[in-house]
Scaffold this motif. Structure first.
Motif, PDB file in Angstrom:
ATOM      1  N   ARG A 116       0.835  -1.212   0.000  1.00 26.40           N
ATOM      2  CA  ARG A 116       0.000   0.000   0.000  1.00 26.40           C
ATOM      3  C   ARG A 116       0.867   1.258   0.000  1.00 26.40           C
ATOM      4  O   ARG A 116       0.564   2.236  -0.692  1.00 26.40           O
ATOM      5  CB  ARG A 116      -0.953  -0.010   1.194  1.00 26.40           C
ATOM      6  CG  ARG A 116      -2.100  -0.999   1.054  1.00 26.40           C
ATOM      7  CD  ARG A 116      -3.153  -0.819   2.139  1.00 26.40           C
ATOM      8  NE  ARG A 116      -2.623  -1.004   3.484  1.00 26.40           N
ATOM      9  CZ  ARG A 116      -2.584  -2.165   4.134  1.00 26.40           C
ATOM     10  NH1 ARG A 116      -3.060  -3.263   3.565  1.00 26.40           N
ATOM     11  NH2 ARG A 116      -2.094  -2.238   5.358  1.00 26.40           N
ATOM     12  N   GLN A 117       1.948   1.227   0.768  1.00 23.50           N
ATOM     13  CA  GLN A 117       2.859   2.381   0.794  1.00 23.50           C
ATOM     14  C   GLN A 117       3.501   2.606  -0.574  1.00 23.50           C
ATOM     15  O   GLN A 117       3.606   3.747  -1.034  1.00 23.50           O
ATOM     16  CB  GLN A 117       3.953   2.172   1.849  1.00 23.50           C
ATOM     17  CG  GLN A 117       3.465   2.275   3.264  1.00 23.50           C
ATOM     18  CD  GLN A 117       4.535   1.886   4.279  1.00 23.50           C
ATOM     19  OE1 GLN A 117       5.567   1.301   3.932  1.00 23.50           O
ATOM     20  NE2 GLN A 117       4.289   2.199   5.539  1.00 23.50           N
ATOM     21  N   GLU A 118       3.928   1.535  -1.202  1.00 27.30           N
ATOM     22  CA  GLU A 118       4.567   1.654  -2.517  1.00 27.30           C
ATOM     23  C   GLU A 118       3.570   2.184  -3.556  1.00 27.30           C
ATOM     24  O   GLU A 118       3.918   3.024  -4.384  1.00 27.30           O
ATOM     25  CB  GLU A 118       5.147   0.307  -2.967  1.00 27.30           C
ATOM     26  CG  GLU A 118       6.257  -0.229  -2.083  1.00 27.30           C
ATOM     27  CD  GLU A 118       7.557   0.550  -2.158  1.00 27.30           C
ATOM     28  OE1 GLU A 118       7.770   1.306  -3.127  1.00 27.30           O
ATOM     29  OE2 GLU A 118       8.383   0.403  -1.236  1.00 27.30           O
ATOM     30  N   ILE A 119       2.339   1.703  -3.487  1.00 24.77           N
ATOM     31  CA  ILE A 119       1.302   2.181  -4.408  1.00 24.77           C
ATOM     32  C   ILE A 119       1.046   3.671  -4.161  1.00 24.77           C
ATOM     33  O   ILE A 119       1.003   4.467  -5.103  1.00 24.77           O
ATOM     34  CB  ILE A 119       0.002   1.358  -4.255  1.00 24.77           C
ATOM     35  CG1 ILE A 119       0.222  -0.078  -4.752  1.00 24.77           C
ATOM     36  CG2 ILE A 119      -1.152   2.020  -5.009  1.00 24.77           C
ATOM     37  CD1 ILE A 119      -0.890  -1.051  -4.368  1.00 24.77           C
ATOM     38  N   ALA A 120       0.897   4.054  -2.899  1.00 24.09           N
ATOM     39  CA  ALA A 120       0.613   5.452  -2.550  1.00 24.09           C
ATOM     40  C   ALA A 120       1.751   6.380  -2.965  1.00 24.09           C
ATOM     41  O   ALA A 120       1.507   7.510  -3.394  1.00 24.09           O
ATOM     42  CB  ALA A 120       0.349   5.576  -1.051  1.00 24.09           C
ATOM     43  N   ARG A 121       2.978   5.897  -2.842  1.00 22.61           N
ATOM     44  CA  ARG A 121       4.142   6.718  -3.202  1.00 22.61           C
ATOM     45  C   ARG A 121       4.422   6.691  -4.699  1.00 22.61           C
ATOM     46  O   ARG A 121       5.328   7.366  -5.169  1.00 22.61           O
ATOM     47  CB  ARG A 121       5.369   6.250  -2.417  1.00 22.61           C
ATOM     48  CG  ARG A 121       5.257   6.579  -0.940  1.00 22.61           C
ATOM     49  CD  ARG A 121       6.444   6.178  -0.071  1.00 22.61           C
ATOM     50  NE  ARG A 121       7.657   5.804  -0.752  1.00 22.61           N
ATOM     51  CZ  ARG A 121       8.376   4.715  -0.457  1.00 22.61           C
ATOM     52  NH1 ARG A 121       7.998   3.893   0.485  1.00 22.61           N
ATOM     53  NH2 ARG A 121       9.490   4.461  -1.108  1.00 22.61           N
ATOM     54  N   ASN A 122       3.663   5.883  -5.429  1.00 22.48           N
ATOM     55  CA  ASN A 122       3.806   5.787  -6.887  1.00 22.48           C
ATOM     56  C   ASN A 122       5.232   5.423  -7.303  1.00 22.48           C
ATOM     57  O   ASN A 122       5.784   5.987  -8.242  1.00 22.48           O
ATOM     58  CB  ASN A 122       3.346   7.081  -7.563  1.00 22.48           C
ATOM     59  CG  ASN A 122       3.003   6.859  -9.016  1.00 22.48           C
ATOM     60  OD1 ASN A 122       2.630   5.759  -9.410  1.00 22.48           O
ATOM     61  ND2 ASN A 122       3.144   7.892  -9.821  1.00 22.48           N
ATOM     62  N   THR A 123       5.801   4.464  -6.580  1.00 18.55           N
ATOM     63  CA  THR A 123       7.149   3.998  -6.898  1.00 18.55           C
ATOM     64  C   THR A 123       7.089   2.999  -8.052  1.00 18.55           C
ATOM     65  O   THR A 123       6.003   2.582  -8.476  1.00 18.55           O
ATOM     66  CB  THR A 123       7.775   3.302  -5.676  1.00 18.55           C
ATOM     67  OG1 THR A 123       6.990   2.136  -5.371  1.00 18.55           O
ATOM     68  CG2 THR A 123       7.837   4.223  -4.463  1.00 18.55           C
ATOM     69  N   VAL A 124       8.241   2.602  -8.524  1.00 16.56           N
ATOM     70  CA  VAL A 124       8.289   1.562  -9.558  1.00 16.56           C
ATOM     71  C   VAL A 124       7.615   0.298  -9.022  1.00 16.56           C
ATOM     72  O   VAL A 124       6.827  -0.338  -9.724  1.00 16.56           O
ATOM     73  CB  VAL A 124       9.742   1.277 -10.000  1.00 16.56           C
ATOM     74  CG1 VAL A 124       9.796   0.092 -10.956  1.00 16.56           C
ATOM     75  CG2 VAL A 124      10.363   2.508 -10.635  1.00 16.56           C
ATOM     76  N   ILE A 125       7.910  -0.039  -7.787  1.00 13.34           N
ATOM     77  CA  ILE A 125       7.279  -1.212  -7.166  1.00 13.34           C
ATOM     78  C   ILE A 125       5.763  -1.026  -7.150  1.00 13.34           C
ATOM     79  O   ILE A 125       5.010  -1.905  -7.573  1.00 13.34           O
ATOM     80  CB  ILE A 125       7.807  -1.429  -5.730  1.00 13.34           C
ATOM     81  CG1 ILE A 125       9.304  -1.722  -5.744  1.00 13.34           C
ATOM     82  CG2 ILE A 125       7.028  -2.538  -5.021  1.00 13.34           C
ATOM     83  CD1 ILE A 125       9.981  -1.577  -4.389  1.00 13.34           C
ATOM     84  N   GLY A 126       5.325   0.115  -6.672  1.00 14.99           N
ATOM     85  CA  GLY A 126       3.895   0.395  -6.580  1.00 14.99           C
ATOM     86  C   GLY A 126       3.192   0.385  -7.923  1.00 14.99           C
ATOM     87  O   GLY A 126       2.025   0.003  -8.021  1.00 14.99           O
ATOM     88  N   SER A 127       3.900   0.777  -8.970  1.00  8.52           N
ATOM     89  CA  SER A 127       3.286   0.798 -10.303  1.00  8.52           C
ATOM     90  C   SER A 127       2.978  -0.605 -10.809  1.00  8.52           C
ATOM     91  O   SER A 127       2.161  -0.771 -11.713  1.00  8.52           O
ATOM     92  CB  SER A 127       4.187   1.527 -11.300  1.00  8.52           C
ATOM     93  OG  SER A 127       5.317   0.740 -11.636  1.00  8.52           O
ATOM     94  N   LEU A 128       3.612  -1.602 -10.218  1.00 19.96           N
ATOM     95  CA  LEU A 128       3.400  -2.994 -10.622  1.00 19.96           C
ATOM     96  C   LEU A 128       2.317  -3.682  -9.792  1.00 19.96           C
ATOM     97  O   LEU A 128       2.023  -4.854 -10.010  1.00 19.96           O
ATOM     98  CB  LEU A 128       4.716  -3.771 -10.502  1.00 19.96           C
ATOM     99  CG  LEU A 128       5.877  -3.235 -11.348  1.00 19.96           C
ATOM    100  CD1 LEU A 128       7.179  -3.926 -10.968  1.00 19.96           C
ATOM    101  CD2 LEU A 128       5.587  -3.389 -12.826  1.00 19.96           C
ATOM    102  N   LEU A 129       1.742  -2.939  -8.846  1.00 21.54           N
ATOM    103  CA  LEU A 129       0.752  -3.494  -7.925  1.00 21.54           C
ATOM    104  C   LEU A 129      -0.575  -2.755  -8.023  1.00 21.54           C
ATOM    105  O   LEU A 129      -0.623  -1.597  -8.432  1.00 21.54           O
ATOM    106  CB  LEU A 129       1.270  -3.382  -6.483  1.00 21.54           C
ATOM    107  CG  LEU A 129       2.586  -4.091  -6.170  1.00 21.54           C
ATOM    108  CD1 LEU A 129       3.091  -3.685  -4.792  1.00 21.54           C
ATOM    109  CD2 LEU A 129       2.417  -5.596  -6.272  1.00 21.54           C
TER     110      LEU A 129
END
Length: 132
Positions: A116-129
């Motif tokens: 959820r943190q990675e998605i909220a921060r719009n990181t590369v990791i978050g962009s894949l989730l």
């Protein structure tokens, strides 16, 4: 005598300006592969987060094109991706990141929180989730 300087110039132009670093040391590629591994661990462990599989596939194709545009051959790329030591290194870096972020194998929610943190921060990791 004029042929020698011309031959030297031709030989210089025919060789790459700088030798390519090994793919295992190419930062952009390795960072993206590590991010993909982290996202994969999160999606497999957290029941409330899925992977954006089609997007990830597209990103993988872009990454391969990036490597090719840098001058790496398909054979070099395939050898790197098939390399057991490189896979182990990438997996270890990903696991270290997850551990430092508070992931615990026995607590799927810890992976969900990171996701959820990675998605909220719009990181590369978050962009894949994607949250379910």
């Amino acid at each position: 005598m004029k042929l020698i300087p011309a031959a030297l110039i031709a030989a210089t132009l025919a060789t790459p300006a700088a030798a390519l670093e090994p793919l295992s040391q190419e930062k952009y590629i390795n960072d993206r592969l590590i991010a993909a591994r982290i996202a994969d661990r999160i999606r497999r462990t957290c029941p409330s987060i899925d992977g954006r599989i089609l997007y990830a596939y597209g990103e993988a194709r872009k990454l391969k094109r990036y490597a090719e545009s840098k001058g790496y051959s398909r054979a070099e790329i395939d050898a790197f991706l098939d390399s057991r030591p490189d896979k182990q290194r990438i997996y270890a870096v990903a696991e270290d990141y997850l551990t430092r972020q508070g992931a615990k194998a026995a607590e799927p929610e810890s992976f969900c929180r990171i996701g959820r943190q990675e998605i909220a921060r719009n990181t590369v990791i978050g962009s894949l989730l994607v949250a379910k």
